[in-house]
Design an enzyme around this catalytic site. Structure first.
Site, PDB file in Angstrom:
ATOM      1  N   ASP A 115       7.412   6.283 -45.163  1.00 33.48           N
ATOM      2  CA  ASP A 115       8.390   5.228 -44.855  1.00 33.48           C
ATOM      3  C   ASP A 115       8.520   4.300 -46.057  1.00 33.48           C
ATOM      4  OD1 ASP A 115       9.649   2.879 -43.233  1.00 33.48           O
ATOM      5  OD2 ASP A 115       9.530   4.481 -41.761  1.00 33.48           O
ATOM      6  N   LYS A 126      14.857   9.361 -43.280  1.00 34.94           N
ATOM      7  CA  LYS A 126      15.065   8.287 -42.305  1.00 34.94           C
ATOM      8  C   LYS A 126      16.035   7.326 -42.974  1.00 34.94           C
ATOM      9  CE  LYS A 126      12.537   4.723 -39.763  1.00 34.94           C
ATOM     10  NZ  LYS A 126      11.204   4.175 -39.521  1.00 34.94           N
ATOM     11  N   CYS A 172      18.688   4.930 -38.282  1.00 33.56           N
ATOM     12  CA  CYS A 172      17.842   3.787 -37.954  1.00 33.56           C
ATOM     13  C   CYS A 172      18.586   2.546 -38.442  1.00 33.56           C
ATOM     14  CB  CYS A 172      16.509   3.936 -38.682  1.00 33.56           C
ATOM     15  SG  CYS A 172      15.395   2.536 -38.443  1.00 33.56           S
ATOM     16  N   GLY A 196      15.413  -0.221 -36.187  1.00 31.28           N
ATOM     17  CA  GLY A 196      15.311   0.373 -34.863  1.00 31.28           C
ATOM     18  C   GLY A 196      16.704   0.733 -34.384  1.00 31.28           C
ATOM     19  N   ASP A 217      24.518   4.677 -31.572  1.00 31.96           N
ATOM     20  CA  ASP A 217      25.838   4.893 -30.976  1.00 31.96           C
ATOM     21  C   ASP A 217      26.285   6.321 -31.230  1.00 31.96           C
ATOM     22  OD1 ASP A 217      27.380   4.930 -33.610  1.00 31.96           O
ATOM     23  OD2 ASP A 217      26.388   2.984 -33.722  1.00 31.96           O
ATOM     24  N   ASP A 275      12.463  -0.930 -33.107  1.00 31.74           N
ATOM     25  CA  ASP A 275      11.291  -1.298 -33.904  1.00 31.74           C
ATOM     26  C   ASP A 275      10.151  -1.759 -33.008  1.00 31.74           C
ATOM     27  OD1 ASP A 275      12.073  -0.614 -36.376  1.00 31.74           O
ATOM     28  OD2 ASP A 275      12.644  -2.609 -37.044  1.00 31.74           O
ATOM     29  N   GLU A 297     -10.058   9.636 -29.490  1.00 24.46           N
ATOM     30  CA  GLU A 297      -8.603   9.460 -29.636  1.00 24.46           C
ATOM     31  C   GLU A 297      -7.987  10.656 -30.370  1.00 24.46           C
ATOM     32  OE1 GLU A 297      -7.904   4.637 -29.897  1.00 24.46           O
ATOM     33  OE2 GLU A 297      -8.908   5.626 -31.585  1.00 24.46           O
TER      34      GLU A 297
HETATM   35  C1  DGJ Z   1      12.996  -0.929 -40.166  1.00 24.36           C
HETATM   36  C2  DGJ Z   1      12.672   0.345 -39.431  1.00 24.36           C
HETATM   37  O1  DGJ Z   1      13.191   0.329 -38.153  1.00 24.36           O
HETATM   38  C3  DGJ Z   1      11.173   0.537 -39.456  1.00 24.36           C
HETATM   39  O2  DGJ Z   1      10.809   1.645 -38.692  1.00 24.36           O
HETATM   40  C4  DGJ Z   1      10.749   0.713 -40.882  1.00 24.36           C
HETATM   41  O3  DGJ Z   1      11.325   1.863 -41.401  1.00 24.36           O
HETATM   42  C5  DGJ Z   1      11.157  -0.505 -41.690  1.00 24.36           C
HETATM   43  N1  DGJ Z   1      12.557  -0.805 -41.515  1.00 24.36           N
HETATM   44  C6  DGJ Z   1      10.860  -0.298 -43.147  1.00 24.36           C
HETATM   45  O4  DGJ Z   1      11.324  -1.307 -43.916  1.00 24.36           O
END
Ligand code: DGJ
Length: 726
Positions: free
Chosen positions: A367, A477, A524, A527, A532, A546, A612
């Site tokens: 990420d 992403k 994304c 979040g 849509d 998020d 876990e």
């Molecule tokens: C917002 C995203 O929704 C999170 O999951 C993450 O990727 C952060 N941005 C990273 O900046």
């Protein structure tokens, strides 16, 4: 034939399997709406009534007849300036600044197949699927303006779509000040309005209110469909429940600003319209130019909200999502965001990947934080150059090392944004949507690029392509972390900028999808800020929120399920206490809440106990067995978590033989009343065996009385049941 035209009465009828939609071009050429409801035969013009209504104007052509007023009659495309004072769909201003135009029917065409929209996402028909398009043209002679109303019919899916194309065929420019794509007029008003409001980290909360006099308006003026209101509205009879009653849905296939208004008028009639946000929108059309109103997907259910949702689920899964991931299983990921945030180096990533592999995940998603100077979220967006010092290697080497562990590699990007502290901004300050001589607003310290600027689009396309070429990246992403505020473009008239931004985004995504069909893109926007149908056309899954807290997610997923299928919903198991709420929940419950089409983990596996780890490994094995029913099964909401002590939902395989029921209880209480779970969608007259307990139930009794849930022994307990038809 799903579209019929009766020439003697100029009546158009659209039939789907279970619904009928009807309208008529009347003797004045006005297009009146007659009916949208359960499937029917004949002409329903008896809904029209004519009375002299004071202060409701009459068209000139009606002569002395004061009983004909567009302020009262139900219409297909109500416009400003015709004596209709309710919410209208189109406002046009001519070159002299004069508002209003009268549109009359001028022709129509019925064609096979479902229309598509240039540059915009839209429902498509599959090759083996019946579909028809009706195009009705309305014209205004004074302005030489043509409006094409597009209706797409997918009869087997009970889906009718609407869109509109406004074209200036005159010699002088004119400006479209408001443009809606769909309208539902009813001659009565006994309805509830259902909308999905929210905020960052708490999206799509179900809200049901009785329709009242005036307008109930939702929308977004943020240049994104937004966390605050999802572009989706349902009108439901007061008595409509999950399993019975009438309801109508309107869902916008668009990721930018929107407006939806449900209005109860002076005569207790109802109108619902949906279209583009008016904020900062004034679309100037030169001679020969046109503007397209994005599509609205409509469906009607006479079997309650559950069926309405299932219609949308089918449509999004099979007629909106595209590409190889539309139907195939998505990788189970471990995402590094909540595991490490920006605080990592290459070694940590590999250590995490090694542990993730042992747990059984398919892919490591790196990420935010991997590029130069990105040690926190306040800088460096736009340059997209890997920080090789931090990683200790090139991006390609990192991806290779991850691959060598037997994992795929995915990467986070936020290509529509730029930080002031970036090479890109220093080099191209004019690429940003900033009003000259004004200080811009910052959102998460970042600025928005002008995607209508061709060079910007080219830059983004090349930058993303370069990443995809330089390393074996199999998933992106695609994030977006602020609302648009300054709407200013050097490349387009400013009243067009907000609309053209979205065309630019869709063009980039389309190009990336067609050049890299094997790369899965997850949408994304902090979040679920752009959750849509428009985005699902390009990204077959979207990070839902998020907020990864399991209990909050139950509510978020509940609201989301009204318009969107589980297959497109991305959700991860995160650590406990949860980073957003501090809540401590059982690992099992976090899994049950996250089990969806885009499934994974968002925690540091190095910090897990052995117990876990064992539990997660078995969750992943279980998920692999259950994923098909989750993605492809029929979805049923079995409770309303806002009103009941528990949240339960169910997936039933299309042939009805396999059933998966999930349930979670939030707070436990002393001496709790017994909870019963009542499944639906089982085949009547059959027996089903509970796979774990071996207990056999008759389907009809199970669907009537339900089965008792073992009383919880703690807060946030969860349960999964699998039933097999005998
Ligand atoms: C917002 C995203 O929704 C999170 O999951 C993450 O990727 C952060 N941005 C990273 O900046």
């Amino acid at each position: 034939m799903s579209v019929e035209y009766d020439i003697s009465t100029r009546t158009f009828t659209l039939h789907t399997k279970n619904s009928t939609y009807q309208m008529r071009a009347d003797s004045f050429g006005y297009l009146l709406h007659l009916y949208y409801g359960r499937r029917t035969q004949g002409i329903t013009d008896w809904v029209l009534t004519f009375s002299d209504r004071g202060f409701s104007g009459n068209p000139y052509d009606a002569g002395n007849d004061r009983t004909y007023s567009l302020d009262v009659l139900p219409q297909e495309f109500p416009i400003q300036g015709t004596g209709d004072y309710r919410n209208t769909m189109l406002e046009v201003r001519d070159a002299d600044g004069v508002y209003g135009c009268d549109l009359r029917y001028s022709g129509h065409e019925i064609s096979e197949g479902k229309y598509s929209l240039k540059g915009l996402p839209a429902v498509y028909a599959n090759p083996d699927e019946e579909a028809q398009t009706l195009t009705i043209t309305l014209r205004n002679e004074r302005l030489n303006l043509s409006v094409r109303l597009l209706y797409g019919v997918l009869p087997d899916k009970d889906i009718i779509t609407r869109s509109v194309i406004v074209r200036n065929e005159g010699t002088r420019p004119l400006t479209v000040m408001k443009l809606c794509s769909s309208c539902l007029d009813f001659t009565h008003g006994n309805f509830d309005v259902i909308t999905f409001h929210g905020r960052h980290m708490m999206e799509r909360q179900f809200d049901r209110q009785p329709l009242h006099h005036g307008s109930q308006v939702i929308g977004s003026n943020r240049g994104m469909s937004s966390h605050q209101y999802n572009p989706f509205i349902i009108l439901a009879g007061h008595d409509a429940t999950e399993i019975s009653g009438r309801c109508w849905g309107m869902q916008f296939v668009y990721s930018g600003g929107f407006e939806a208004a449900a209005e109860l008028d002076q005569f207790d009639q109802t109108r619902v319209i949906m279209g583009l946000s008016r904020e900062k929108f004034a679309y100037e059309l030169e001679t020969g130019e046109e503007v397209i109103g994005p599509e609205v997907i409509m469906t009607f259910s006479n079997e309650g909200l559950g069926k309405l949702s299932q219609n949308y689920h089918e449509c999004i899964r099979k007629n909106i999502c595209r590409g190889k991931f539309r139907a195939s299983n998505r990788p189970i990921v471990l995402n590094t965001w909540e595991a490490l945030y920006c605080d990592f180096n290459g070694k940590k990533i590999i250590d995490v990947a090694k542990e993730a592999k042992k747990l059984g995940v398919d892919m490591l998603v790196l990420d935010d934080g991997w590029f130069l100077k990105r040690d926190d979220d306040s800088r460096a967006l736009g340059d997209w150059v890997a920080d090789e010092t931090k990683l200790g290697c090139t991006l390609s080497e990192l991806a290779r090392s991850v691959n060598e562990l037997g994992l795929k590699f995915g990467l986070w990007v936020e290509p529509e944004m730029v930080s002031e502290d970036s090479w890109l901004y220093r080099e191209h300050p004019d690429w940003v949507m900033i009003i000259p001589n004004e200080k811009p607003t910052r959102g998460r310290n970042q600025l928005v690029l002008d995607l209508f600027h061709r060079d910007v689009r080219e830059y983004i396309f090349e930058a993303v392509s370069k990443l995809l070429e330089q390393a074996n990246i199999e998933y992106l992403k695609w994030d977006y972390n602020r609302s648009i505020n300054e709407v200013y473009s050097r490349k387009t008239k400013n009243g067009k900028a907000i609309y053209n931004y979205m065309l630019g985004l869709y063009e980039i995504l389309e190009r990336i999808n067609s050049r890299y069909p094997d790369v899965l893109i997850e949408g994304c926007a902090g979040g679920g800020g752009r959750f849509d149908a428009g985005m699902f056309y390009y990204t077959p899954q979207i990070w839902c929120s998020d907020n990864t807290d399991a209990i909050d997610r139950l509510n978020i997923h509940y609201g989301t399920s009204f318009g969107y299928p589980a297959s497109v919903l991305s959700a991860h198991v995160s650590s406990s206490p949860n980073h957003q709420t501090g809540r401590i929940t059982p690992l099992k419950t976090r899994y049950v809440a996250a089990m969806s089409g885009g499934f994974g983990y968002e925690l540091n596996p190095l910090a897990l106990s052995d117990d876990e780890k064992r539990e997660i490994a078995s969750q992943i094995e279980q998920y692999r067995r259950d994923r098909t029913i989750v993605s492809d099964g029929l979805y049923y909401r079995l409770s309303n978590p806002a009103e009941e002590a528990f949240c339960a939902w169910e997936y039933v395989s299309e042939d009805g033989t396999n059933v998966l029921v999930n349930a979670a209880v939030s707070l436990n209480h002393g001496n709790m009343p017994q909870i019963y779970i009542t499944p639906r969608g089982l085949t009547s007259g059959k027996f089903y065996r509970d796979v774990d307990s071996g207990k056999v139930y008759s389907s009809d009794a199970l669907m009537d009385s339900g089965f008792p849930l073992k009383m919880p022994a703690r807060d946030f307990e969860s349960y999964t049941f699998r039933f097999k038809q005998l």
